[in-house]
Scaffold this motif. Structure first.
Motif, PDB file in Angstrom:
ATOM      1  N   SER A  22      -4.484   2.948  17.991  1.00  0.00           N
ATOM      2  CA  SER A  22      -3.695   3.796  19.388  1.00  0.00           C
ATOM      3  C   SER A  22      -3.488   2.764  20.388  1.00  0.00           C
ATOM      4  N   SER A  23      -3.391   1.520  19.995  1.00  0.00           N
ATOM      5  CA  SER A  23      -2.833   0.363  20.604  1.00  0.00           C
ATOM      6  C   SER A  23      -1.310   0.399  20.656  1.00  0.00           C
ATOM      7  N   ALA A  24      -0.793  -0.503  21.737  1.00  0.00           N
ATOM      8  CA  ALA A  24       0.714  -0.566  21.733  1.00  0.00           C
ATOM      9  C   ALA A  24       1.453  -1.247  20.639  1.00  0.00           C
ATOM     10  N   MET A  25       0.669  -2.216  19.988  1.00  0.00           N
ATOM     11  CA  MET A  25       1.085  -2.784  18.793  1.00  0.00           C
ATOM     12  C   MET A  25       1.363  -2.115  17.701  1.00  0.00           C
ATOM     13  N   ALA A  26       2.720  -2.015  17.382  1.00  0.00           N
ATOM     14  CA  ALA A  26       3.281  -1.301  16.016  1.00  0.00           C
ATOM     15  C   ALA A  26       3.174  -2.066  14.482  1.00  0.00           C
ATOM     16  N   PHE A  27       2.935  -1.270  13.679  1.00  0.00           N
ATOM     17  CA  PHE A  27       2.769  -1.940  12.470  1.00  0.00           C
ATOM     18  C   PHE A  27       4.010  -1.114  11.474  1.00  0.00           C
ATOM     19  N   GLU A  28       4.175  -1.902  10.398  1.00  0.00           N
ATOM     20  CA  GLU A  28       5.331  -1.164   9.446  1.00  0.00           C
ATOM     21  C   GLU A  28       4.815   0.016   8.689  1.00  0.00           C
ATOM     22  N   ASP A  29       5.542   0.895   8.326  1.00  0.00           N
ATOM     23  CA  ASP A  29       5.121   1.883   7.870  1.00  0.00           C
ATOM     24  C   ASP A  29       5.390   1.883   6.117  1.00  0.00           C
ATOM     25  N   PHE A  30       4.658   2.398   5.484  1.00  0.00           N
ATOM     26  CA  PHE A  30       4.716   2.558   4.090  1.00  0.00           C
ATOM     27  C   PHE A  30       4.388   3.784   3.412  1.00  0.00           C
ATOM     28  N   GLN A  31       4.634   4.064   2.194  1.00  0.00           N
ATOM     29  CA  GLN A  31       4.505   5.334   1.561  1.00  0.00           C
ATOM     30  C   GLN A  31       3.798   5.148   0.411  1.00  0.00           C
ATOM     31  N   ILE A  32       2.317   6.298   0.276  1.00  0.00           N
ATOM     32  CA  ILE A  32       1.550   6.188  -0.657  1.00  0.00           C
ATOM     33  C   ILE A  32       1.752   7.508  -1.626  1.00  0.00           C
ATOM     34  N   THR A  33       1.704   7.454  -2.812  1.00  0.00           N
ATOM     35  CA  THR A  33       1.841   8.245  -3.824  1.00  0.00           C
ATOM     36  C   THR A  33       0.339   8.424  -4.499  1.00  0.00           C
ATOM     37  N   GLU A  34      -0.267   9.356  -3.994  1.00  0.00           N
ATOM     38  CA  GLU A  34      -1.835   9.408  -4.555  1.00  0.00           C
ATOM     39  C   GLU A  34      -1.775  10.126  -5.921  1.00  0.00           C
ATOM     40  N   SER A  35      -0.735  10.827  -6.454  1.00  0.00           N
ATOM     41  CA  SER A  35      -0.816  11.379  -7.648  1.00  0.00           C
ATOM     42  C   SER A  35      -0.673  10.309  -8.958  1.00  0.00           C
ATOM     43  N   SER A  36      -0.417   8.986  -8.653  1.00  0.00           N
ATOM     44  CA  SER A  36      -0.554   7.877  -9.488  1.00  0.00           C
ATOM     45  C   SER A  36      -1.828   7.554  -9.975  1.00  0.00           C
ATOM     46  N   VAL A  37      -2.822   8.008  -9.106  1.00  0.00           N
ATOM     47  CA  VAL A  37      -4.305   7.613  -9.486  1.00  0.00           C
ATOM     48  C   VAL A  37      -4.630   8.895 -10.553  1.00  0.00           C
ATOM     49  N   PRO A  38      -5.250   8.190 -11.765  1.00  0.00           N
ATOM     50  CA  PRO A  38      -5.838   9.226 -12.500  1.00  0.00           C
ATOM     51  C   PRO A  38      -6.760  10.309 -11.872  1.00  0.00           C
ATOM     52  N   GLY A  39      -6.345  11.523 -12.047  1.00  0.00           N
ATOM     53  CA  GLY A  39      -7.536  12.787 -11.529  1.00  0.00           C
ATOM     54  C   GLY A  39      -7.160  13.072 -10.077  1.00  0.00           C
ATOM     55  N   ALA A  40      -6.316  12.302  -9.422  1.00  0.00           N
ATOM     56  CA  ALA A  40      -5.942  12.837  -7.966  1.00  0.00           C
ATOM     57  C   ALA A  40      -4.858  13.857  -7.807  1.00  0.00           C
ATOM     58  N   ALA A  41      -4.940  14.565  -6.871  1.00  0.00           N
ATOM     59  CA  ALA A  41      -4.027  15.577  -6.831  1.00  0.00           C
ATOM     60  C   ALA A  41      -2.817  15.261  -6.306  1.00  0.00           C
ATOM     61  N   VAL A  42      -1.441  15.907  -6.408  1.00  0.00           N
ATOM     62  CA  VAL A  42      -0.285  15.669  -5.708  1.00  0.00           C
ATOM     63  C   VAL A  42      -0.406  15.329  -4.250  1.00  0.00           C
ATOM     64  N   ASN A  43      -0.018  14.105  -3.503  1.00  0.00           N
ATOM     65  CA  ASN A  43       0.089  14.076  -2.456  1.00  0.00           C
ATOM     66  C   ASN A  43       0.604  12.457  -1.934  1.00  0.00           C
ATOM     67  N   PHE A 202       1.717   3.391  -6.620  1.00  0.00           N
ATOM     68  CA  PHE A 202       0.927   3.980  -5.580  1.00  0.00           C
ATOM     69  C   PHE A 202       1.491   3.558  -4.098  1.00  0.00           C
ATOM     70  N   PHE A 203       1.965   2.338  -4.058  1.00  0.00           N
ATOM     71  CA  PHE A 203       2.703   1.941  -2.772  1.00  0.00           C
ATOM     72  C   PHE A 203       4.325   2.159  -3.298  1.00  0.00           C
ATOM     73  N   THR A 204       4.589   3.380  -2.888  1.00  0.00           N
ATOM     74  CA  THR A 204       6.208   3.709  -3.391  1.00  0.00           C
ATOM     75  C   THR A 204       7.317   3.460  -2.488  1.00  0.00           C
ATOM     76  N   ALA A 205       7.001   3.098  -1.304  1.00  0.00           N
ATOM     77  CA  ALA A 205       8.101   2.456  -0.207  1.00  0.00           C
ATOM     78  C   ALA A 205       7.368   1.601   0.771  1.00  0.00           C
ATOM     79  N   PRO A 206       8.222   0.839   1.388  1.00  0.00           N
ATOM     80  CA  PRO A 206       9.681   0.638   0.867  1.00  0.00           C
ATOM     81  C   PRO A 206       9.936  -0.115  -0.470  1.00  0.00           C
ATOM     82  N   VAL A 207      11.059  -0.136  -0.983  1.00  0.00           N
ATOM     83  CA  VAL A 207      11.465  -0.879  -2.115  1.00  0.00           C
ATOM     84  C   VAL A 207      12.503  -1.975  -1.960  1.00  0.00           C
ATOM     85  N   PRO A 208      12.086  -3.153  -2.084  1.00  0.00           N
ATOM     86  CA  PRO A 208      10.750  -3.723  -2.496  1.00  0.00           C
ATOM     87  C   PRO A 208       9.741  -3.634  -1.447  1.00  0.00           C
TER      88      PRO A 208
END
Length: 268
Positions: A22-43, A202-208
């Protein structure tokens, strides 16, 4: 025993993560694709940090230290809001994510009964997923940096590796939050971050993906001598400023973090 140890820090880490996010310091966004994990649901979702807790074994010498950390991910956050995901949960489709971190460095007294820490370059970071949640580790012995696998870690998925580039930290028992022995300091380390093929799924964005990560931790009171076991909260973010600046930034949030952690313990 160690299976529960991998998860026991989650409530305190979650509270600290909410405040830090909740602080004012912003960090870079990244995208997670959990369906790459065996047994995980699409998310698939966007996050800007991974919140977790850790157990640290550190051995102090004459102005030097060697440290080994087992970190367990608890939740993803984006702009201060927790994200619904399958990491660290119970039941079907859930999985564990953890990190093994080893480093060394030097320390000096800060003149207030505490110490200032500086990390050497050359330590290591491994980030892994335990898809079926069937592994366990035991803490290193004195002078040994390796966590010993006592469960089935052979099928764990290596997401990324890294090497420590720099780091800084401070232990200050005069902090107002340190009265009950919690939130007595903070640290930050800067590592490179090299994704494996599984990690890229799993970490699908950004690329690279970002090539630098940062681990921002808070810890409870400990003695700067011999071998100590320390617990605390630790966040992982990417492409951020130098760790010395963020370690000091973390100190400014210790007051809020201490209140949150005391409330968490009171509810337990």
């Amino acid at each position: 025993m160690m299976k529960s140890a991998k998860k026991m820090f989650y409530p305190a880490a979650l509270a600290a993560g909410v405040l830090l996010s909740s602080s004012a310091m912003a960090f870079e966004d990244f995208q997670i694709t959990e369906s790459s994990v065996p047994g995980a649901a699409v998310n698939t979702f966007t996050a800007d940090r991974i919140v977790g807790g850790y157990q640290e074994i550190v051995t102090f010498g004459a102005g030097t230290f060697d440290v080994s950390i087992l970190w367990t991910a608890g939740q993803f956050f984006d702009d201060g809001t927790g994200i619904a995901s399958q990491v660290g949960g119970f039941g079907p489709n859930t999985y564990d994510m953890y990190g093994l971190f080893q480093a060394s460095g030097t320390f000096v007294s800060n003149g207030a009964g505490g110490s200032l820490f500086s990390f050497n370059s050359g330590g290591t970071l491994d980030l892994l997923i335990d898809a079926d949640k069937d592994n366990a580790y035991t803490a290193p012995l004195t002078g040994d940096l390796a966590w010993t696998a006592t469960g089935n870690t052979a099928d764990d998925i290596l997401l990324a590796t890294g090497e420590v580039l720099s780091g800084a930290g401070v232990l200050d028992p005069t902090l107002s939050t340190c009265g009950p022995g919690v939130n007595c300091g903070s640290f930050g380390t800067n590592t490179d971050f090299n994704l494996t093929d599984a990690g890229k799924d799993f970490f699908t964005a950004p690329v690279p993906f970002y090539n630098v990560s940062f681990q921002s931790g808070q810890f409870d009171q400990f003695n700067v001598s011999g071998t100590q076991s320390i617990v605390g909260s630790l966040d992982a973010v990417f492409n951020v400023p130098e760790p010395s600046a963020l370690a000091l930034f973390g100190l400014g949030l210790l007051g809020m973090g201490g209140v949150a952690r005391r409330k968490t313990k009171a509810k337990a």
